[in-house]
Design an enzyme around this catalytic site. Structure first.
Site, PDB file in Angstrom:
ATOM      1  N   ASP A 162       8.622  17.633  27.941  1.00 51.48           N
ATOM      2  CA  ASP A 162       7.331  17.630  27.264  1.00 51.48           C
ATOM      3  C   ASP A 162       6.303  18.477  28.020  1.00 51.48           C
ATOM      4  O   ASP A 162       5.235  18.009  28.371  1.00 51.48           O
ATOM      5  CB  ASP A 162       6.863  16.162  27.154  1.00 51.48           C
ATOM      6  CG  ASP A 162       5.508  16.022  26.511  1.00 51.48           C
ATOM      7  OD1 ASP A 162       5.228  16.766  25.563  1.00 51.48           O
ATOM      8  OD2 ASP A 162       4.718  15.166  26.967  1.00 51.48           O
ATOM      9  N   ASN A 416      14.086  13.170  36.390  1.00 49.18           N
ATOM     10  CA  ASN A 416      13.116  12.432  35.587  1.00 49.18           C
ATOM     11  C   ASN A 416      13.735  12.072  34.241  1.00 49.18           C
ATOM     12  O   ASN A 416      14.195  12.953  33.509  1.00 49.18           O
ATOM     13  CB  ASN A 416      11.865  13.271  35.342  1.00 49.18           C
ATOM     14  CG  ASN A 416      10.831  12.518  34.509  1.00 49.18           C
ATOM     15  OD1 ASN A 416      10.236  11.550  34.975  1.00 49.18           O
ATOM     16  ND2 ASN A 416      10.639  12.942  33.259  1.00 49.18           N
ATOM     17  N   GLU A 417      13.760  10.783  33.978  1.00 44.55           N
ATOM     18  CA  GLU A 417      14.151  10.246  32.671  1.00 44.55           C
ATOM     19  C   GLU A 417      15.503  10.712  32.155  1.00 44.55           C
ATOM     20  O   GLU A 417      15.615  11.157  31.013  1.00 44.55           O
ATOM     21  CB  GLU A 417      13.052  10.539  31.648  1.00 44.55           C
ATOM     22  CG  GLU A 417      11.705   9.935  32.015  1.00 44.55           C
ATOM     23  CD  GLU A 417      10.756   9.810  30.823  1.00 44.55           C
ATOM     24  OE1 GLU A 417      10.938  10.541  29.844  1.00 44.55           O
ATOM     25  OE2 GLU A 417       9.850   8.963  30.894  1.00 44.55           O
ATOM     26  N   TYR A 472       5.436   3.138  28.616  1.00 48.83           N
ATOM     27  CA  TYR A 472       4.421   3.456  27.609  1.00 48.83           C
ATOM     28  C   TYR A 472       4.221   2.313  26.617  1.00 48.83           C
ATOM     29  O   TYR A 472       3.960   2.546  25.444  1.00 48.83           O
ATOM     30  CB  TYR A 472       4.802   4.770  26.896  1.00 48.83           C
ATOM     31  CG  TYR A 472       4.620   5.958  27.833  1.00 48.83           C
ATOM     32  CD1 TYR A 472       3.364   6.520  28.018  1.00 48.83           C
ATOM     33  CD2 TYR A 472       5.685   6.460  28.566  1.00 48.83           C
ATOM     34  CE1 TYR A 472       3.176   7.578  28.906  1.00 48.83           C
ATOM     35  CE2 TYR A 472       5.501   7.518  29.458  1.00 48.83           C
ATOM     36  CZ  TYR A 472       4.241   8.064  29.612  1.00 48.83           C
ATOM     37  OH  TYR A 472       4.049   9.109  30.487  1.00 48.83           O
ATOM     38  N   GLU A 508       4.825   6.696  35.753  1.00 50.61           N
ATOM     39  CA  GLU A 508       4.041   7.197  34.616  1.00 50.61           C
ATOM     40  C   GLU A 508       3.567   6.021  33.792  1.00 50.61           C
ATOM     41  O   GLU A 508       4.346   5.118  33.471  1.00 50.61           O
ATOM     42  CB  GLU A 508       4.896   8.085  33.691  1.00 50.61           C
ATOM     43  CG  GLU A 508       5.203   9.448  34.238  1.00 50.61           C
ATOM     44  CD  GLU A 508       5.964  10.329  33.237  1.00 50.61           C
ATOM     45  OE1 GLU A 508       5.833  10.109  32.019  1.00 50.61           O
ATOM     46  OE2 GLU A 508       6.686  11.225  33.707  1.00 50.61           O
TER      47      GLU A 508
HETATM   48  C1  BDP Z   1       7.510  10.887  29.648  1.00 53.82           C
HETATM   49  C2  BDP Z   1       7.836  12.181  30.349  1.00 53.82           C
HETATM   50  C3  BDP Z   1       6.641  13.115  30.482  1.00 53.82           C
HETATM   51  C4  BDP Z   1       5.872  13.153  29.175  1.00 53.82           C
HETATM   52  C5  BDP Z   1       5.377  11.761  28.880  1.00 53.82           C
HETATM   53  C6  BDP Z   1       4.544  11.711  27.599  1.00 53.82           C
HETATM   54  O1  BDP Z   1       8.388  11.944  31.625  1.00 53.82           O
HETATM   55  O2  BDP Z   1       7.074  14.398  30.856  1.00 53.82           O
HETATM   56  O3  BDP Z   1       4.847  14.099  29.182  1.00 53.82           O
HETATM   57  O4  BDP Z   1       6.495  10.935  28.692  1.00 53.82           O
HETATM   58  O5  BDP Z   1       5.119  11.462  26.540  1.00 53.82           O
HETATM   59  O6  BDP Z   1       8.589  10.495  28.874  1.00 53.82           O
HETATM   60  O7  BDP Z   1       3.350  11.948  27.662  1.00 53.82           O
END
Ligand code: BDP
Length: 601
Positions: A162, A416-417, A472, A508
């Protein structure tokens, strides 16, 4: 790998500035464009991404090779020296020619590469450097990507991350000289005891000779030793601490049999130790709490290009807000940023470019629907499809080789992920973790987990030292529902701890927020919602004693590919892309300035 610096025996000359540039047409290599001067070029700044420099979308969207060229003179003084060309990074794959002769080929967009060019240089006339850089990713590269031919005319570079696929020569291009017999590398590690610091070192040179070393503190020699390997004790050292980046100089002298210096190099280093113990992350034997961000190297016009002004501004903002750390999401950052972090005492989680090894995310409808017959395409297991383990091992080696001596680096993030819940994840990562630990037995490692990887299904948690989560709830899941978010977050964090007994941090968490969009009821996308969301997360973090740190996503708004879920880029920044604070910046400033680096948990 040594960073090029001037010393008594070495000299650096930068080739930055305006280069001649041309988009490739798919035929450049076959037509041997490197043999002659490029024609029909436009001026292009180096370092910078080329995508945003010109108004035509063909630059912005270009897929494939681009060509850079510059002329330079070499002084006679450099005769009899070993002359090296070094590119800080070019994204993603590069070929370098000097006066038409190929001297380097490198795969990977975020690590430096260099080659000796002493035999290719003209001393009495101009030299020409040509660099072809290709931004196509495939299933063998890190990160992965796929060139898709959607129709006869329409091709698209599909990537699984992203952020915008900025391309070009992103970091400084340098020429440097060393003597023919030279110091190749040094590895320094430190240990902190009650009243002393132990400095262990190991040096590589191009051929055997004598080695003397001096440790210099504030222009005074505080210790010396000789030999290629050794251990030196410094009594009552000033430690490298978060926010107080105290550095010593490690001076290496390669000496001939008459005692004359053949080559000399100064490596700056800090004395500090790191350890993961039970539910804590110890720096200098004290429990550290991470406060900060996932970032990007990203700015207007320059794209991902290296720029001192932006880097120092970002560090200033991090200090203002009370942050003590960041993650180099999602690729190694410039060597210059790492050196600045050492000086400024900013703690870094150093991440490889292995982002998006996960076919379960970043899926768009035209990826899952066969446009010819409307059939739904079954998503494959990531590990059956990707073929990038070889390049992943190589990039970990390059990264550790480059960054091993930085006191600011406290942990390696291997990816990452990734699709860590898919069968094959453990087998894919095991050798990579083993190599990382072999190359660096001193730093902990992590693999950052995405929302789909949960305590019961992730297959990689036994391989790592610290559990790092991107979550998230309240945004992509339980959107707009912060009460439910609280419940989900608390349950999940406790679940991880109960199952694994490893410290946990949030790498994050964040919401897309448009500066100036406000509402008295906190609704998604508003500045108030970003604040409410952070408060909910912080409430849970503060309840849990195994929780060791918080990195908000993201430090600043950043560019992404065009997409219906992105309003001219990702807007999860606490600062806008031009570094103006959103309301939540003040919330964080207040919170973080009241959380000490040590002993919060
Ligand atoms: C996560 C990713 C990150 C994205 C973020 C998002 O690690 O790179 O920018 O989500 O959706 O999954 O803002």
């Amino acid at each position: 790998m040594l960073y090029p610096i001037d010393t008594l025996t070495r000299q650096v000359k930068e080739l930055n500035g305006i280069w001649r540039f041309k988009l490739g047409n798919g035929k450049g290599l076959a037509e041997k464009w490197y043999e002659q001067e490029l024609t029909d070029t436009v001026p292009m700044p180096v370092p910078a991404s080329y995508n945003d420099i010109y108004e035509d979308k063909k630059y912005y969207k270009h897929i494939g090779f681009v060509w850079y060229e510059k002329k330079f003179m070499i002084p006679d003084l450099w005769k009899d020296k070993r002359i090296v060309i070094r590119i800080g990074s070019a994204t993603h794959n590069s070929i370098v020619w000097i006066n038409g002769k190929k001297v380097i080929e490198h795969v990977g967009g975020y690590t430096p590469f260099e080659g000796e060019i002493s035999d290719e240089i003209n001393f009495n006339k101009e030299n020409r450097i040509t660099i072809a850089v290709n931004n196509i990713l495939d299933l063998t590269t890190i990160p992965i990507g796929q060139l898709q031919f959607k129709s006869k005319k329409y091709k698209k570079l599909k990537y699984y991350f992203d952020f915008f696929n900025y391309s070009g020569i992103h970091r400084p291009v340098k020429l440097y000289i060393t003597p023919k017999q030279y110091i190749e590398d040094v590895e320094i590690s430190t240990l902190v005891l009650a009243n002393s610091g132990i400095v262990s070192y190991s040096i590589k040179t191009s051929s055997d000779s004598n080695i003397d070393i001096e440790i210099i503190d504030n222009n005074e020699i505080v210790a010396n030793a000789s030999g290629y390997k050794g251990e030196v004790t410094i009594d009552n050292p000033t430690l490298w601490e978060p926010n107080e980046g105290y550095l010593y100089t490690f001076r290496i002298k390669l000496i001939d049999e008459h005692g004359n210096i053949i080559d000399t190099y100064d490596e700056r280093f800090g004395i500090r130790s790191i350890k993961v113990k039970e539910n804590q992350f110890l720096i200098n034997n004290k429990p550290f709490y991470f406060k900060g961000f996932g970032k990007h190297e990203d700015n207007y016009i320059i794209g991902r290009g290296y720029n001192d002004v932006f880097n120092i501004k970002d560090f200033s903002l991090m200090k203002w807000i009370g942050a003590n750390s960041f993650r180099t999401s999602h690729y190694p950052y410039s060597e210059e940023i790492m050196r600045l972090a050492d000086e400024e005492g900013i703690v870094v989680i150093d991440e490889s470019p292995a982002v998006g090894l996960n076919l379960n995310i970043h899926i768009s409808s035209d990826d899952i629907i066969n446009l010819d017959n409307g059939d739904k395409i079954q998503l494959p297991n990531t590990w059956d499809v990707v073929d990038c383990q070889k390049n992943h091992l190589k990039v970990m080696e390059e990264l550790i080789n480059r960054d091993k001596n930085h006191p600011s680096v406290v942990m390696w993030s291997i990816a990452n992920e990734p699709a860590s819940e898919d069968e094959g994840a453990y087998e894919y990562f095991k050798p990579i973790v083993e190599l990382t630990k072999k190359l660096d037995p001193y730093r902990p490692v992590t693999i950052v987990e995405y929302q789909g990887a949960l305590p019961f299904n992730s297959r990689i948690t036994n391989l790592i030292d610290v559990i790092t989560l991107n979550r998230y709830y309240g945004w992509y899941i339980a959107s707009g529902d912060l009460d439910y978010t609280k419940e989900l977050l608390r349950r999940e964090l406790i679940w991880w701890w109960d199952l694994y007994n490893k410290p946990i941090m949030m790498t994050e968490y964040g919401t897309d927020t448009i500066l100036g969009l406000t509402s008295t009821t906190s609704l998604m996308w508003t500045e108030e919602y970003q604040e409410e969301f952070l408060k909910v997360y912080h409430e849970i973090f503060d309840e849990l004693d195994f929780f060791i740190g918080e990195h908000v996503w993201n430090f600043a708004d950043f560019a992404t590919d065009e997409d219906i879920t992105r309003v001219n880029g990702n807007k999860k920044g606490i600062f806008t892309r031009n570094r103006k604070p959103k309301k939540a910046a003040y919330l964080l400033k207040n919170r973080w300035n009241n959380i000490p680096n040590y002993g919060y948990k």
